[in-house]
Scaffold this active site. Structure first.
Site, mmCIF file in Angstrom:
data_model
loop_
_atom_site.group_PDB
_atom_site.id
_atom_site.type_symbol
_atom_site.label_atom_id
_atom_site.label_comp_id
_atom_site.label_asym_id
_atom_site.label_seq_id
_atom_site.Cartn_x
_atom_site.Cartn_y
_atom_site.Cartn_z
ATOM 1 N N ARG A 128 0.807 -1.231 0.000
ATOM 2 C CA ARG A 128 0.000 0.000 0.000
ATOM 3 C C ARG A 128 0.838 1.277 0.000
ATOM 4 O O ARG A 128 1.948 1.318 0.520
ATOM 5 C CB ARG A 128 -1.017 -0.004 1.143
ATOM 6 C CG ARG A 128 -0.417 0.075 2.522
ATOM 7 C CD ARG A 128 -1.499 -0.145 3.580
ATOM 8 N NE ARG A 128 -0.953 0.020 4.914
ATOM 9 C CZ ARG A 128 -1.658 -0.115 6.030
ATOM 10 N NH1 ARG A 128 -2.950 -0.404 5.978
ATOM 11 N NH2 ARG A 128 -1.080 0.054 7.201
ATOM 12 N N ARG A 162 4.429 3.891 4.400
ATOM 13 C CA ARG A 162 4.710 3.967 5.823
ATOM 14 C C ARG A 162 5.965 3.160 6.165
ATOM 15 O O ARG A 162 6.162 2.070 5.651
ATOM 16 C CB ARG A 162 3.525 3.436 6.622
ATOM 17 C CG ARG A 162 2.407 4.434 6.699
ATOM 18 C CD ARG A 162 1.166 3.853 7.292
ATOM 19 N NE ARG A 162 1.390 3.083 8.513
ATOM 20 C CZ ARG A 162 0.406 2.639 9.292
ATOM 21 N NH1 ARG A 162 -0.846 2.905 8.964
ATOM 22 N NH2 ARG A 162 0.672 1.948 10.367
ATOM 23 N N ARG A 173 3.484 -6.044 14.232
ATOM 24 C CA ARG A 173 2.202 -5.362 14.479
ATOM 25 C C ARG A 173 1.056 -6.366 14.602
ATOM 26 O O ARG A 173 0.144 -6.174 15.413
ATOM 27 C CB ARG A 173 1.942 -4.344 13.352
ATOM 28 C CG ARG A 173 2.893 -3.144 13.465
ATOM 29 C CD ARG A 173 3.007 -2.371 12.177
ATOM 30 N NE ARG A 173 1.750 -1.810 11.759
ATOM 31 C CZ ARG A 173 1.459 -1.507 10.488
ATOM 32 N NH1 ARG A 173 2.346 -1.715 9.546
ATOM 33 N NH2 ARG A 173 0.309 -0.978 10.192
HETATM 34 P P1 AMP Z 1 -1.913 2.558 12.796
HETATM 35 O O1 AMP Z 1 -1.818 3.642 11.798
HETATM 36 O O2 AMP Z 1 -3.256 2.515 13.498
HETATM 37 O O3 AMP Z 1 -1.512 1.209 12.254
HETATM 38 O O4 AMP Z 1 -0.850 2.901 13.951
HETATM 39 C C1 AMP Z 1 0.528 2.970 13.664
HETATM 40 C C2 AMP Z 1 1.349 2.828 14.942
HETATM 41 O O5 AMP Z 1 1.010 3.889 15.855
HETATM 42 C C3 AMP Z 1 1.117 1.559 15.738
HETATM 43 O O6 AMP Z 1 1.870 0.453 15.250
HETATM 44 C C4 AMP Z 1 1.575 1.996 17.130
HETATM 45 O O7 AMP Z 1 2.993 2.066 17.220
HETATM 46 C C5 AMP Z 1 1.041 3.421 17.204
HETATM 47 N N1 AMP Z 1 -0.345 3.474 17.728
HETATM 48 C C6 AMP Z 1 -1.453 3.962 17.085
HETATM 49 N N2 AMP Z 1 -2.545 3.853 17.862
HETATM 50 C C7 AMP Z 1 -2.125 3.277 19.018
HETATM 51 C C8 AMP Z 1 -2.777 2.890 20.235
HETATM 52 N N3 AMP Z 1 -4.102 3.075 20.405
HETATM 53 N N4 AMP Z 1 -2.023 2.333 21.213
HETATM 54 C C9 AMP Z 1 -0.705 2.151 21.087
HETATM 55 N N5 AMP Z 1 -0.021 2.471 19.957
HETATM 56 C C10 AMP Z 1 -0.720 3.046 18.948
#
Ligand code: AMP
Length: 220
Positions: A128, A162, A173
């Site tokens: 992506r 990303r 993740r």
């Molecule tokens: P995402 O874009 O939702 O995949 O988030 C990217 C990264 O941000 C994650 O892998 C975490 O490192 C951090 N992150 C985002 N939201 C959270 C959350 N609610 N709790 C902990 N880490 C978060």
């Protein structure tokens, strides 16, 4: 009033669907990943603190996320509701959210789980990319721009991937999702607010299923 949570592993389509629902319901998408990436990009104190953890594909600490969301849901654009995308991601975050909303005489109306085949996720995520100008999302294999190198939406010619979308980070993740976030499914099921949709269906079909899930609580 529509307060929604989208739950699902990375790559399930939470961001894509949150954007669509945000446009149709007229309420903001609160993506904690986007908020944290903006802090990293701006090199703020918070951004500098979380960058290494995010790059590794691990979860940022609960207290940071709880503060971030507590501040955000008090903004005027959240008065009619909001769509949480990427939060809560652990039981302590979910409990803090319940407390926060309780203090405001509010509650979560619906939690929608995007159920996906984990094997398909790695392929979805590593391919992506997004337009840096308007944020439109694309995929090397499933959704290329009509004209190579040019955004369909805004004509932009710069795209970004990303840092944590590389395969080994994706695995970390996914492990974090299984260990920390999946326990939220029984938590919300027990509260009678959980709806599950088939995240492997086409994007439009997923949007339709989600609208139905929201409609069943009479909040759409
Ligand atoms: P995402 O874009 O939702 O995949 O988030 C990217 C990264 O941000 C994650 O892998 C975490 O490192 C951090 N992150 C985002 N939201 C959270 C959350 N609610 N709790 C902990 N880490 C978060």
């Amino acid at each position: 009033m529509t307060r929604l949570i989208l739950l699902g592993p990375p790559g399930a389509g939470k961001g894509t669907q949150a954007k669509r629902l945000s446009a149709s319901l007229g309420i903001p998408q609160l993506s904690t990943g986007d908020m944290l990436r903006a802090e990293v990009k701006a090199s703020s104190a918070l951004g500098l603190k979380v960058k290494a953890v995010m790059d590794a594909g691990k979860l940022v600490s609960d207290d940071i996320l709880i503060d971030l969301i507590a501040h955000r849901i008090d903004q005027p654009d959240c008065r009619k509701g909001f769509i949480l995308d990427g939060f809560p991601r652990s039981l302590p975050q979910a409990e803090a959210l319940d407390r926060m909303l309780g203090e405001r005489k509010a509650k979560i109306d619906r939690v929608i789980e995007l159920k996906v085949d984990v094997e398909a996720l790695v392929e979805r995520i590593v391919g992506r990319f997004t337009c840096t100008k308007c944020g439109a999302g694309y995929h090397d294999k499933f959704h290329r721009p009509k004209k190579d190198g040019v955004c369909d939406q805004c004509g932009g010619t710069e795209f970004a991937r990303r840092a944590d979308d590389k395969e080994e980070k994706v695995r970390t993740r996914l492990d974090a999702y299984t260990a920390e976030t999946a326990p939220l499914l029984p938590y919300y099921k027990g509260r009678g607010v959980l709806a599950t949709v088939d995240g492997m269906a086409s994007m439009d079909a997923v949007t339709r299923q989600m609208s139905q899930a929201i409609g069943t609580v009479g909040v759409a």
